[in-house]
Motif scaffolding. Structure first.
Motif, PDB file in Angstrom:
ATOM      1  N   PHE A  25      37.568  53.429  28.901  1.00 50.41           N
ATOM      2  CA  PHE A  25      37.409  53.165  30.310  1.00 50.41           C
ATOM      3  C   PHE A  25      36.305  54.091  30.765  1.00 50.41           C
ATOM      4  N   ARG A  26      35.716  53.560  31.765  1.00 50.48           N
ATOM      5  CA  ARG A  26      34.448  54.233  32.565  1.00 50.48           C
ATOM      6  C   ARG A  26      34.716  54.005  33.740  1.00 50.48           C
ATOM      7  N   VAL A  27      34.447  55.288  34.573  1.00 52.37           N
ATOM      8  CA  VAL A  27      34.620  55.337  35.972  1.00 52.37           C
ATOM      9  C   VAL A  27      33.046  55.524  36.517  1.00 52.37           C
ATOM     10  N   ARG A  28      32.731  54.969  37.209  1.00 56.21           N
ATOM     11  CA  ARG A  28      31.276  55.238  37.763  1.00 56.21           C
ATOM     12  C   ARG A  28      31.236  55.335  39.581  1.00 56.21           C
ATOM     13  N   ASP A  29      30.880  56.378  39.935  1.00 52.93           N
ATOM     14  CA  ASP A  29      30.635  56.476  41.438  1.00 52.93           C
ATOM     15  C   ASP A  29      29.209  56.996  41.698  1.00 52.93           C
ATOM     16  N   VAL A  73      45.468  46.417  29.926  1.00 51.70           N
ATOM     17  CA  VAL A  73      44.094  46.966  30.232  1.00 51.70           C
ATOM     18  C   VAL A  73      44.003  46.662  31.927  1.00 51.70           C
ATOM     19  N   ARG A  74      44.532  45.933  32.594  1.00 47.49           N
ATOM     20  CA  ARG A  74      44.539  45.600  33.806  1.00 47.49           C
ATOM     21  C   ARG A  74      45.428  46.401  34.794  1.00 47.49           C
ATOM     22  N   GLU A  75      46.701  47.273  33.966  1.00 46.63           N
ATOM     23  CA  GLU A  75      47.339  48.071  34.481  1.00 46.63           C
ATOM     24  C   GLU A  75      46.503  49.441  34.716  1.00 46.63           C
ATOM     25  N   LEU A  76      46.095  49.522  33.562  1.00 46.11           N
ATOM     26  CA  LEU A  76      45.165  51.041  33.420  1.00 46.11           C
ATOM     27  C   LEU A  76      43.910  51.063  34.375  1.00 46.11           C
ATOM     28  N   SER A  77      43.244  49.943  34.396  1.00 47.93           N
ATOM     29  CA  SER A  77      42.147  49.972  35.502  1.00 47.93           C
ATOM     30  C   SER A  77      42.612  50.026  36.771  1.00 47.93           C
ATOM     31  N   GLU A  78      43.718  49.359  37.131  1.00 45.65           N
ATOM     32  CA  GLU A  78      44.337  49.778  38.657  1.00 45.65           C
ATOM     33  C   GLU A  78      44.772  50.912  38.730  1.00 45.65           C
ATOM     34  N   LEU A  79      45.339  51.637  37.641  1.00 43.28           N
ATOM     35  CA  LEU A  79      45.894  52.777  37.662  1.00 43.28           C
ATOM     36  C   LEU A  79      44.817  53.905  38.014  1.00 43.28           C
ATOM     37  N   ILE A  80      43.879  53.767  37.279  1.00 42.48           N
ATOM     38  CA  ILE A  80      42.495  54.807  37.337  1.00 42.48           C
ATOM     39  C   ILE A  80      41.958  54.636  38.912  1.00 42.48           C
ATOM     40  N   ALA A  81      41.885  53.307  39.122  1.00 47.87           N
ATOM     41  CA  ALA A  81      41.229  53.011  40.473  1.00 47.87           C
ATOM     42  C   ALA A  81      42.221  53.564  41.861  1.00 47.87           C
ATOM     43  N   GLY A  82      43.587  53.505  41.636  1.00 44.44           N
ATOM     44  CA  GLY A  82      44.615  54.051  42.379  1.00 44.44           C
ATOM     45  C   GLY A  82      44.588  55.582  42.496  1.00 44.44           C
ATOM     46  N   GLU A  83      44.336  56.071  41.553  1.00 46.99           N
ATOM     47  CA  GLU A  83      44.582  57.891  41.400  1.00 46.99           C
ATOM     48  C   GLU A  83      43.025  58.573  41.564  1.00 46.99           C
ATOM     49  N   TYR A  84      42.060  57.678  41.616  1.00 51.90           N
ATOM     50  CA  TYR A  84      40.516  58.232  41.796  1.00 51.90           C
ATOM     51  C   TYR A  84      40.552  59.279  43.081  1.00 51.90           C
ATOM     52  N   ARG A  85      40.032  60.220  42.797  1.00 51.30           N
ATOM     53  CA  ARG A  85      39.354  61.219  44.085  1.00 51.30           C
ATOM     54  C   ARG A  85      38.080  61.559  43.693  1.00 51.30           C
ATOM     55  N   SER A  89      37.118  64.736  36.774  1.00 52.34           N
ATOM     56  CA  SER A  89      36.260  65.150  35.504  1.00 52.34           C
ATOM     57  C   SER A  89      36.968  63.945  34.381  1.00 52.34           C
ATOM     58  N   GLY A  90      36.172  64.060  33.267  1.00 54.89           N
ATOM     59  CA  GLY A  90      36.554  63.410  32.216  1.00 54.89           C
ATOM     60  C   GLY A  90      38.037  63.766  31.738  1.00 54.89           C
ATOM     61  N   ASP A  91      38.394  65.239  31.746  1.00 57.86           N
ATOM     62  CA  ASP A  91      39.611  65.618  31.519  1.00 57.86           C
ATOM     63  C   ASP A  91      40.915  64.793  32.205  1.00 57.86           C
ATOM     64  N   TRP A  92      40.467  64.619  33.479  1.00 60.93           N
ATOM     65  CA  TRP A  92      41.509  64.223  34.404  1.00 60.93           C
ATOM     66  C   TRP A  92      41.702  62.487  34.115  1.00 60.93           C
ATOM     67  N   LEU A  93      40.774  61.931  33.740  1.00 57.74           N
ATOM     68  CA  LEU A  93      40.675  60.572  33.359  1.00 57.74           C
ATOM     69  C   LEU A  93      41.360  60.289  31.943  1.00 57.74           C
ATOM     70  N   GLN A  94      41.236  61.356  30.963  1.00 59.18           N
ATOM     71  CA  GLN A  94      42.130  61.266  29.770  1.00 59.18           C
ATOM     72  C   GLN A  94      43.466  61.588  29.891  1.00 59.18           C
TER      73      GLN A  94
END
Length: 443
Positions: A25-29, A73-85, A89-94
């Motif tokens: 999973f990749r997060v880009r901002d 896959v969908r649940e993880l994407s939604e979880l990451i998007a919902g928790e993103y601030r 960092s990468g440690d947060w995502l892992q």
């Protein structure tokens, strides 16, 4: 901000259905570009970058499995998007992904709980206080599990593969059993798996069915321990078919053969052989397992009998075994009466078993007996003095008692076998003389 699921391995061979690629999973901002691996895997040929999940038509994968994978896959994407601030960092995502796969991975202090099977086994061994020889056995199992994980990652290309007690399924057990049975063939085929390993951890011959059963049985014990101690599992053994071990009819020393060893003149032999003879004979006279011998002390002698709880069953179904000491047993203990701790001297397992075979040879006990070949599961004939070991003493105790009294409950109270034990039931077929007595009754 955008969350993307992707795999790094784009394709596999056309007909390859075993290779697995890890889903990342990749997060880009504006000021963020971080990546982390999940525990989801998929055959590269089945992955759709457009849909970030299975392709619309994959005939070899069931519809429920595709739906479950796509949902995760969908649940993880939604979880990451919902928790993103901002500022993560990468440690947060892992950590977020790990928590999704393992809801109980962090304890109350926020410290990650290690649910890897190898780590849990180490904890199990430490907290159970197992005998040294049992610790060695679990050490060997741990090394085999590590090789299996390496095989899954490097050969089957399941890059993030790790056996964890809270996610392990019956399918993992079937894969591991297959690995155990065929590993001796993998050494030459996939040498990279064994690169840098100690020679003792590189299998050179096929493991018997009974050997595989023993490994899986011990892992099952660890999983039951997890359940009892509140460590979440999927209880994979409840849906796993355990192949039962195959054993032949127990063979044992007759009283005459036992007495030949007891009476051997070993004055010209090494002191080690004399000590091992005493330990072996004492085992024959009280029926304990080799692992219980070092634990016996003077406190275990109560009113002319040995009393102890067999270490093998002390946690599962503890029961006190009491065996009166006869004159031969008392004579052996008298030779070591000055010992302050253990009843009998310390010994090394391998040397002890070597001595037992030498003692049989010196006593002329070389008759042929039927044993199960570990590779073919067929009965073969071998001489006693080539295959004798410490467990022969336990069989000698039980076999001769059963021949005399034929009362499994009475004998079980002295051998430590529980009611209905499969191991003990094999002794009911040990003696042709017993069968002859029955037939004579209807003569």
């Amino acid at each position: 901000m955008k969350v993307t699921a992707y795999i790094r391995t784009k394709t596999a061979a056309k007909n390859n259905v075993t290779d697995k690629a890890t889903v990342y999973f990749r997060v880009r901002d504006k000021e963020c570009d971080i990546k982390a691996a999940s525990e989801l895997t998929i055959n590269p040929n089945h992955w759709s970058a457009e849909f970030q999940g299975y392709k619309a038509r994959v005939s070899l994968v069931s519809e429920p499995k595709r739906r479950q994978f796509n949902r995760q896959v969908r649940e993880l994407s939604e979880l990451i998007a919902g928790e993103y601030r901002k500022g993560v960092s990468g440690d947060w995502l892992q950590r977020l992904i790990d928590e999704y796969h393992h809801p109980h991975i962090y304890d109350g202090s926020g410290v990650a709980v290690d649910t890897r099977l190898t780590a849990v086994i180490a904890d199990y061994v430490k907290k159970r206080g197992l005998a040294k020889r049992t610790c060695y056995k679990f050490n060997g199992i741990t090394h085999k599990l590590l090789r299996f994980e390496r095989y899954q990652r490097e050969v089957r290309h399941i890059r993030a593969f790790s056996l964890k007690v809270d996610t392990m399924t019956e399918h993992d057990l079937y894969d591991f059993r297959e690995f155990c049975m065929s590993e001796y063939l993998l050494v030459e085929k996939y040498p990279s798996i064994y690169k840098g390993l100690d020679k003792m951890h590189v299998p050179s011959e096929q493991l018997s069915d009974n050997g595989v059963y023993d490994i899986l049985h011990n892992i099952s014990s660890v999983m039951k321990w997890c359940d009892r101690n509140g460590i979440p599992t999927k209880r994979p053994f409840s849906r796993f078919e355990m192949r039962q071990p195959v054993y032949g009819t127990p063979w044992y020393l007759t009283l005459e053969e036992r007495n030949l060893i007891y009476a051997l003149d070993l004055t010209e032999k090494p002191k080690r052989l004399q000590v091992h003879r005493d330990i072996f004979m004492f085992q024959c006279l009280i029926g304990c397992r080799m692992g219980d011998i070092p634990r016996l002390s003077r406190t275990n002698i109560v009113n002319g009998a040995i009393e102890y709880i067999p270490h093998k069953t002390k946690d599962g179904n503890p029961r006190t075994v009491r065996v009166p000491l006869n004159d031969k047993a008392k004579a052996i203990l008298e030779r070591y009466s000055r010992r302050k701790r253990s009843l009998l001297p310390h010994f090394v397992d391998r040397e002890y078993n070597d001595s037992i075979r030498e003692l049989c040879t010196l006593a002329g006990i070389d008759r042929m007996v039927s044993v199960i070949d570990v590779k073919t599961n067929e009965e073969v004939k071998k001489p006693v003095n080539e295959i004798a070991s410490s467990h022969l003493a336990r069989r000698t105790f039980i076999g001769n008692l059963y021949k005399k009294v034929k009362d499994p409950d009475l004998i079980g109270s002295m051998s430590g076998h529980v009611e209905g034990s499969r191991a003990f039931s094999r002794y009911r077929a040990i003696d042709d003389e017993m069968k002859k007595e029955l037939v004579d009754m209807i003569n």
